[in-house]
Design a protein around this motif. Structure first.
Motif, PDB file in Angstrom:
ATOM      1  N   GLY A  89      -1.942   4.326 -10.165  1.00  0.00           N
ATOM      2  CA  GLY A  89      -0.675   4.210  -9.130  1.00  0.00           C
ATOM      3  C   GLY A  89       0.529   4.810  -9.443  1.00  0.00           C
ATOM      4  O   GLY A  89       0.626   5.351 -10.570  1.00  0.00           O
ATOM      5  N   LEU A  90       1.473   4.554  -8.690  1.00  0.00           N
ATOM      6  CA  LEU A  90       2.949   5.246  -8.792  1.00  0.00           C
ATOM      7  C   LEU A  90       3.771   4.181  -9.831  1.00  0.00           C
ATOM      8  O   LEU A  90       4.734   4.787 -10.380  1.00  0.00           O
ATOM      9  N   ARG A  91       3.478   2.917  -9.820  1.00  0.00           N
ATOM     10  CA  ARG A  91       4.370   1.913 -10.321  1.00  0.00           C
ATOM     11  C   ARG A  91       4.401   2.051 -11.718  1.00  0.00           C
ATOM     12  O   ARG A  91       5.831   2.082 -12.254  1.00  0.00           O
ATOM     13  N   PRO A  92       3.770   2.610 -12.761  1.00  0.00           N
ATOM     14  CA  PRO A  92       4.091   2.782 -14.062  1.00  0.00           C
ATOM     15  C   PRO A  92       5.164   3.704 -14.220  1.00  0.00           C
ATOM     16  O   PRO A  92       5.819   3.838 -14.942  1.00  0.00           O
ATOM     17  N   ILE A  93       4.721   4.875 -13.395  1.00  0.00           N
ATOM     18  CA  ILE A  93       5.754   6.080 -13.614  1.00  0.00           C
ATOM     19  C   ILE A  93       7.162   5.863 -13.266  1.00  0.00           C
ATOM     20  O   ILE A  93       8.091   6.154 -13.858  1.00  0.00           O
ATOM     21  N   TYR A  94       7.187   5.070 -12.063  1.00  0.00           N
ATOM     22  CA  TYR A  94       8.347   4.678 -11.610  1.00  0.00           C
ATOM     23  C   TYR A  94       9.116   3.625 -12.406  1.00  0.00           C
ATOM     24  O   TYR A  94      10.407   3.796 -12.596  1.00  0.00           O
ATOM     25  N   LYS A  95       8.424   2.744 -13.111  1.00  0.00           N
ATOM     26  CA  LYS A  95       9.058   1.856 -13.865  1.00  0.00           C
ATOM     27  C   LYS A  95       9.641   2.437 -15.295  1.00  0.00           C
ATOM     28  O   LYS A  95      10.687   2.025 -15.474  1.00  0.00           O
ATOM     29  N   MET A  96       8.938   3.275 -15.627  1.00  0.00           N
ATOM     30  CA  MET A  96       9.575   3.946 -17.050  1.00  0.00           C
ATOM     31  C   MET A  96      10.671   5.194 -16.671  1.00  0.00           C
ATOM     32  O   MET A  96      11.486   5.124 -17.383  1.00  0.00           O
TER      33      MET A  96
END
Length: 172
Positions: A89-96
């Motif tokens: 999903g997009l969460r790990p990308i957004y978090k970093m």
């Protein structure tokens, strides 16, 4: 008095289309909150907001309407075609990227395109627009580290780009 700048990634959408904005007004919006609240408060603020796609789901976990929205970001997707999408999903990308924004405090829009091969590996990232070269390099490295669900062209895995558009802002 000491002010703390809070870097915010607004409208952090991997997928957004101006032509669909009117139709999207009724869609739920997804956000990502701070791990720790700012000093002097217990309220965790949004560090990422405005996504019409859930941040914590892979493509297969998206509803048919959400999958249709993702597909609408591409030209001519047939019924047996699917775009590439981050496996986790997009969460790990957004978090970093939000963590990088905390350091760089960039303001402006960035558009990147990740070339994803038929095995779901990122091969390259093209920077189409960026407010800051250092943020562009950082975001590109984050996107290169991700594993993607490969695109499907007429039901078979194929190479395709994954668009990534974000807007950065800071608030004090």
């Amino acid at each position: 008095m000491r002010f703390m700048a809070t870097a915010v990634v607004l409208l952090l959408l991997a997928l957004q289309s101006n032509s669909l904005q009117a139709a999207d007004d009724t869609r739920p919006r997804y956000s990502l909150k701070q791990d720790q609240p700012d000093i002097g408060t217990n309220i965790k603020r949004d560090i990422v907001g405005g996504s019409v796609v859930p941040l914590d789901k892979g493509y297969a976990e998206l509803s048919p309407e959400e999958q249709a929205y993702v597909k609408s970001q591409y030209e001519q997707m047939g019924p047996n075609d699917e775009p590439p999408f981050p496996i986790n999903g997009l969460r790990p990308i957004y978090k970093m990227i939000a963590a990088g924004q905390q350091k760089l405090l960039v303001t402006g829009s960035m558009t990147l395109a990740v070339e994803v091969n038929s095995q779901g590996e990122a091969m390259s990232v093209s920077v189409l627009q960026s407010p800051d070269p250092e943020m562009a390099r950082f975001a590109a490295s984050v996107l290169m580290l991700q594993k993607y669900k490969p695109a499907l062209c007429n039901g078979s895995p194929c190479k395709m780009q994954f668009p990534f558009r974000i807007a950065f802002a800071t608030r004090y």
